[in-house]
Design a protein around this motif. Structure first.
Motif, mmCIF file in Angstrom:
data_model
loop_
_atom_site.group_PDB
_atom_site.id
_atom_site.type_symbol
_atom_site.label_atom_id
_atom_site.label_comp_id
_atom_site.label_asym_id
_atom_site.label_seq_id
_atom_site.Cartn_x
_atom_site.Cartn_y
_atom_site.Cartn_z
ATOM 1 N N GLY C 67 21.966 87.398 -4.913
ATOM 2 C CA GLY C 67 23.107 87.818 -4.098
ATOM 3 C C GLY C 67 24.438 87.731 -4.811
ATOM 4 O O GLY C 67 25.240 88.647 -4.763
ATOM 5 N N ASN C 68 24.693 86.620 -5.474
ATOM 6 C CA ASN C 68 25.921 86.512 -6.257
ATOM 7 C C ASN C 68 25.788 85.414 -7.318
ATOM 8 O O ASN C 68 24.794 84.689 -7.362
ATOM 9 C CB ASN C 68 27.130 86.271 -5.367
ATOM 10 N N LYS C 69 26.821 85.319 -8.112
ATOM 11 C CA LYS C 69 26.759 84.447 -9.279
ATOM 12 C C LYS C 69 26.712 82.976 -8.863
ATOM 13 O O LYS C 69 25.993 82.181 -9.465
ATOM 14 C CB LYS C 69 28.008 84.704 -10.133
ATOM 15 N N GLU C 70 27.462 82.660 -7.851
ATOM 16 C CA GLU C 70 27.509 81.269 -7.384
ATOM 17 C C GLU C 70 26.110 80.788 -6.996
ATOM 18 O O GLU C 70 25.716 79.676 -7.331
ATOM 19 C CB GLU C 70 28.454 81.177 -6.176
ATOM 20 N N ASN C 71 25.397 81.649 -6.297
ATOM 21 C CA ASN C 71 24.051 81.275 -5.882
ATOM 22 C C ASN C 71 23.130 81.033 -7.069
ATOM 23 O O ASN C 71 22.227 80.199 -7.003
ATOM 24 C CB ASN C 71 23.454 82.356 -4.980
ATOM 25 N N LEU C 72 23.355 81.786 -8.121
ATOM 26 C CA LEU C 72 22.527 81.584 -9.309
ATOM 27 C C LEU C 72 22.744 80.175 -9.848
ATOM 28 O O LEU C 72 21.787 79.488 -10.236
ATOM 29 C CB LEU C 72 22.875 82.635 -10.373
ATOM 30 N N LEU C 73 23.999 79.748 -9.844
ATOM 31 C CA LEU C 73 24.283 78.384 -10.299
ATOM 32 C C LEU C 73 23.685 77.361 -9.342
ATOM 33 O O LEU C 73 23.062 76.382 -9.750
ATOM 34 C CB LEU C 73 25.802 78.176 -10.404
ATOM 35 N N ARG C 74 23.831 77.627 -8.058
ATOM 36 C CA ARG C 74 23.264 76.737 -7.041
ATOM 37 C C ARG C 74 21.753 76.582 -7.270
ATOM 38 O O ARG C 74 21.222 75.465 -7.280
ATOM 39 C CB ARG C 74 23.504 77.340 -5.650
ATOM 40 N N PHE C 75 21.104 77.717 -7.436
ATOM 41 C CA PHE C 75 19.657 77.718 -7.693
ATOM 42 C C PHE C 75 19.340 76.855 -8.912
ATOM 43 O O PHE C 75 18.462 75.983 -8.871
ATOM 44 C CB PHE C 75 19.194 79.166 -7.911
ATOM 45 N N THR C 76 20.094 77.062 -9.978
ATOM 46 C CA THR C 76 19.852 76.320 -11.206
ATOM 47 C C THR C 76 20.006 74.821 -10.973
ATOM 48 O O THR C 76 19.179 74.026 -11.425
ATOM 49 C CB THR C 76 20.831 76.792 -12.297
ATOM 50 N N CYS C 77 21.049 74.471 -10.231
ATOM 51 C CA CYS C 77 21.275 73.059 -9.926
ATOM 52 C C CYS C 77 20.100 72.464 -9.158
ATOM 53 O O CYS C 77 19.623 71.362 -9.472
ATOM 54 C CB CYS C 77 22.547 72.897 -9.087
ATOM 55 N N GLU C 78 19.645 73.199 -8.148
ATOM 56 C CA GLU C 78 18.597 72.644 -7.293
ATOM 57 C C GLU C 78 17.294 72.434 -8.071
ATOM 58 O O GLU C 78 16.628 71.405 -7.912
ATOM 59 C CB GLU C 78 18.359 73.557 -6.077
ATOM 60 N N ILE C 79 16.940 73.396 -8.877
ATOM 61 C CA ILE C 79 15.714 73.242 -9.669
ATOM 62 C C ILE C 79 15.878 72.082 -10.641
ATOM 63 O O ILE C 79 14.966 71.273 -10.835
ATOM 64 C CB ILE C 79 15.393 74.539 -10.454
ATOM 65 N N PHE C 80 17.080 72.012 -11.215
ATOM 66 C CA PHE C 80 17.359 70.924 -12.157
ATOM 67 C C PHE C 80 17.156 69.574 -11.469
ATOM 68 O O PHE C 80 16.453 68.687 -11.970
ATOM 69 C CB PHE C 80 18.797 71.040 -12.673
ATOM 70 N N ILE C 81 17.737 69.439 -10.292
ATOM 71 C CA ILE C 81 17.641 68.180 -9.554
ATOM 72 C C ILE C 81 16.178 67.848 -9.261
ATOM 73 O O ILE C 81 15.736 66.709 -9.438
ATOM 74 C CB ILE C 81 18.444 68.275 -8.233
ATOM 75 N N ASP C 82 15.457 68.874 -8.866
ATOM 76 C CA ASP C 82 14.042 68.665 -8.558
ATOM 77 C C ASP C 82 13.291 68.157 -9.794
ATOM 78 O O ASP C 82 12.549 67.171 -9.716
ATOM 79 C CB ASP C 82 13.443 69.984 -8.074
ATOM 80 N N ASN C 83 13.528 68.804 -10.904
ATOM 81 C CA ASN C 83 12.882 68.374 -12.145
ATOM 82 C C ASN C 83 13.304 66.956 -12.512
ATOM 83 O O ASN C 83 12.490 66.160 -12.967
ATOM 84 C CB ASN C 83 13.261 69.307 -13.305
ATOM 85 N N TYR C 84 14.572 66.702 -12.291
ATOM 86 C CA TYR C 84 15.123 65.403 -12.663
ATOM 87 C C TYR C 84 14.450 64.295 -11.827
ATOM 88 O O TYR C 84 14.092 63.239 -12.346
ATOM 89 C CB TYR C 84 16.633 65.412 -12.424
ATOM 90 N N ARG C 85 14.294 64.587 -10.576
ATOM 91 C CA ARG C 85 13.650 63.609 -9.704
ATOM 92 C C ARG C 85 12.218 63.340 -10.176
ATOM 93 O O ARG C 85 11.786 62.197 -10.277
ATOM 94 C CB ARG C 85 13.662 64.128 -8.265
ATOM 95 N N GLN C 86 11.519 64.415 -10.491
ATOM 96 C CA GLN C 86 10.152 64.268 -10.993
ATOM 97 C C GLN C 86 10.121 63.437 -12.272
ATOM 98 O O GLN C 86 9.243 62.596 -12.452
ATOM 99 C CB GLN C 86 9.548 65.637 -11.259
#
Lengths: 219, 219, 219, 219
Positions: C67-86
Motif C-alpha cells: 500500500g505504501n512505503k511506511e507499511n513496508l517499513l512496518r512490515f520489516t519491523c514486525e518480522i524483525f521483532i518476531d525473528n528477534y524474539r525467536q
DNA sequence: AATGAATGAGTTTTCATTCAT
DNA sequence: TATGAATGAAAACTCATTCAT
C-alpha cells in the motif's frame, strides 16, 4: 571612452545620465570588466553579482547605470564597435604593399594580429559569433562585418582599377568571399588549437587559401 | 525513428528503456519537439517544463525518458546526425552532372534544398553552430562536418584525377574552402532574409562564388 | 516466515491479502531486501524503485503488497521483532553458567555475537535507533527492548533469589542499567571503530563496566 | 548571539557577511527557528521553505545568509555548542556538595534542569543523537560529549584523590558509565513521558541508579 | 548617488503513488 | 495479479531586479 557615443547611448536608453556623469576612468573599468565577463561565458551564465564584484562597484549602482543586464551587453557591444572602427581607421594610414595581393595578405595579417594582441576583445567577438539568440548579437555582427567590408572594398576596388583583380565581379562579393574564408580559418584554427592542440599554423592555411583565391582551383 | 540507434543510445545511457519501448510515433513527437525547442533558443533558456508541455507529456515522464536535460539534447543531436547521414546517403545515388564543376554546384544546391525543405533541422543546426559552451556541440559539429567533407572529398578527388581540379593543393583544403564559402553564404542569406527581408537569391551569390573559386579573382 | 504473523499484519492493514498468498520464499526475499535497504540508508533516502529492482519485483506489485512505503517499513519491523524474539527464545535453552555474574556476562556476549553474525539485522537496528521521527520507530525500539528486558529480568530475579544480587532494588531497574550500559558500549564502539579505527576491544570495556556494576565505584 | 563566533563562522564559510551584519535580534530569531525546525524533524524533512516562512524571511534571503541547507544546520550546531559551553561554565561556579557522590548527583540534576528549562535545545540534541547519516552530527555529538566529560572528569578525579571513588579504574571509563546511565535515563523517560504519559519521576530512577553505581549490585 | 539586503519567479530534479493494460 | 508508464507535488538552489537607507 568616446563621450559623444555615451551621449548617444544615453539618448537610446542604454545607459543613464548617472552613468554618463561618471569618472571616465570608471566608465572604462566597467567596459573592460563587462567585456571580459561576457567573453568568458554565455550571456545567461554571466551574473550581475560577478560583474559588480569584479568591477568593484555595487550591484545597485550597476542597475542605476544600465537599468538591466541586456543594456549592459548592448553598451559593451557599442563601445567595442567604436573601438573596432577606430582600430581599422588607424590601419588605413599604415604603410602597405604596392600590389593588391600584398595588401590583402596585409589585411588578413592585421586580423591575425588583432586576435593575437587583443585576446579579450577577440574572445568577446567569438562569443557573440556563437550567441545568436538575441537580435542584438545579429546587429553587432553586422556592424563589425560592415567595418571589415568597407576596408576590404577599398582594397578590391583599387585592385580592380589597376586590373590586378577581375572587374566582372562586384567588389562586395569578392570582399564577401575573402572575409568568409578568413573567418572560417579563424573558426577552424580556434577549434583545432583548443581541442586537438594541433600546432598547424593559421598563416599556412591562409596562404593556401590565397593561392586558390587568386588562381582558382581549376586544373 | 531508427530503432537500432535508440538501442545504442539506451546502451550509452542517453535514453532509458522506458523511452525505447514508447510508441514510435511518440518518440518522433518528442524528437521533433525537442528539435524545435532547441532550434528556437539557447540551451540554457530551453526549459524542461516548456518541452514537456509542448510535447504533451508530463515533466516527470520526460525525466523518466532522458534522466536529465543534457541527455535530451544529446538524444536530439544523435537522431539529427542519423537523419543527416541518411539524407546524404540518399543523395549519392541521385543523377549528377558529368563535370566536377557541375557536381559541386549540385552539392551546394543540395545543401540549399535541405535548408529550404527542412527548416527546423536547419535552424537547429545553426543553433548548434553558435552554441559553443558545451563539448557535445563540438562533437555534433564535427560529426556533421565529417559527413559533408566525406561527400565533398569524393567529388574533389575525382576532379583532381580527371585534371578538372588542381592537384597541387590537398583535397581537404579545397573541401575546406568550399564548405567555408557555402556556410558563409548560408549565414549571410540567413541574416539578410530574416532581418532585411532582402529577396536577393542565394543561388546568384553562389554562382558568383563558384566563378571566383574555379577561375580565381586575378585580373 | 511466520505465517500467523502475516495474517495478523493483514488484519492490521500493514500487508494485503495479495501479499499473504505469495510464495513464502518470495515473502522472505522481500523481507530481506527491505531489511537490507533500510539498514543501508535513512527511510527518506530509500526509494521504492530501488527496493523493487533489488527484490526483482515490480514497483506496482510492491504497492499492491504494502500500500505504501511506511507499511513496508512496518512490515520489516514486525518480522524483525518476531525473528528477534525467536532468537532470544532459542538462547534460553542454551547451557549457561552457574553464577549470575557469568550468566550476565553470557548475556552481553550473546548480544555481541548477534551483532557480529547478523550484520544486516544489526545495521537495521542501529538505523532504527537513530531514526526517531516516526512513531513506529519508537514502537519498534520499545518492543526490542522489552524482549531484552524480559530475558534479563529472569536472570536478575534468579540472582536476587540466590542472593547473588541485591534485593532492595527492583529487578527491572537493574535490567535497565545493564541494557543501558551494553547499548552505550555498542554505540561507543560503533563510532570508535567506524571513525577512529581504534582497535580497542568491546569486550574489554564491558569487563571494566561489569566490575563497576557488581562492585560499585565507591573507593 | 556571540558575535565573535559569528565572525569565525563567516571565516569558515558557514554564514555570509550579509548574515553577520544582520540585526542581532534577527539572527537570534533565525537561530531559534532553525533550532526548533531541526528539533521537530529529520534533516531531510525540514525544508528551507518552511524555515523561511516560519522565520518570516524570504527563501532568497535565507540562501543569502547560509548558502545552503547544510550550512544552516552547521550554524545551528555551532551556536548550540557555544551556548552549551556557556551553560556548563556558569555551572562550575555554582555551590556544590562537599562529597563526590553529592557532586555527581548535582551534575545529573543540572542535566535534568537543562532539559526541563530548555526544551527546544534538548529536543534538538536528541534529534542529533539519532541522526547519524552526516559527519557533522558526529562532530556535534563529540563536541557536546567533550564538554560534559571535561566537567565529569574533574569530579571523578577529585573523588579518586579523596578515595571516595575507586582508583583502579580509569576516570574516563567511570565518566563513560555515568554519562551512559544518565543518557539512558533521559531516553527512557523521554519515551515514557511522551508516549505513555507515565508520571514516574526521573529523579527516582536516577537515585536508584546512583545506588547501584556506588555500591554495586552484588548481593 | 551609492549601496546591498530582500525578494520571488523560475529551474532542474526526485520519487511516492496511481492506474490502465 | 503483475506490471511499469504517467504524473505532479515537493525540494534545493540561482539570480535579476527592486527599494529603503
Amino acid at each position: 571612452m568616446n563621450e559623444n557615443l555615451i551621449i548617444e547611448l544615453e539618448r537610446d536608453g542604454i545607459v543613464t545620465a548617472t552613468f554618463r556623469k561618471l569618472d571616465p576612468e570608471k566608465k572604462k573599468t566597467l567596459y573592460v570588466t563587462a567585456l571580459t565577463a561576457f567573453s568568458e561565458d554565455v550571456f545567461d551564465r554571466v551574473s550581475f553579482d560577478y560583474i559588480a564584484e569584479t568591477a568593484g562597484v555595487s550591484k545597485g549602482s550597476l542597475f542605476q547605470y544600465f537599468g538591466n543586464k541586456e543594456n549592459l551587453l548592448r553598451f559593451t557591444c557599442e563601445i567595442f564597435i567604436d573601438n573596432y572602427r577606430q582600430f581599422w581607421d588607424s590601419q588605413r594610414t599604415r604603410a602597405e604593399g604596392i600590389h593588391t595581393r600584398e595588401r590583402i595578405r596585409d589585411f588578413s595579417q592585421t586580423l591575425l594580429d588583432f586576435r593575437a594582441e587583443r585576446k579579450v576583445e577577440y574572445a568577446f567577438y567569438v562569443k557573440m559569433l556563437y550567441e545568436n539568440s538575441r537580435e542584438l548579437t545579429d546587429d553587432f555582427l553586422q556592424k563589425i562585418n560592415r567595418i571589415l567590408l568597407e576596408h576590404l572594398n577599398r582594397l578590391i576596388s583599387r585592385g580592380a582599377r589597376t586590373a590586378e583583380i577581375r572587374q566582372d565581379i562586384p567588389a562586395e562579393r569578392i570582399a564577401f568571399v575573402i572575409t568568409a574564408l578568413i573567418e572560417a580559418s579563424h573558426r577552424y584554427s580556434n577549434t583545432i588549437n583548443q581541442k586537438l592542440r594541433n600546432r598547424e599554423k593559421l598563416m599556412d592555411i591562409i596562404e593556401d587559401i590565397e593561392g586558390m583565391l587568386f588562381d582558382g582551383i581549376k586544373g
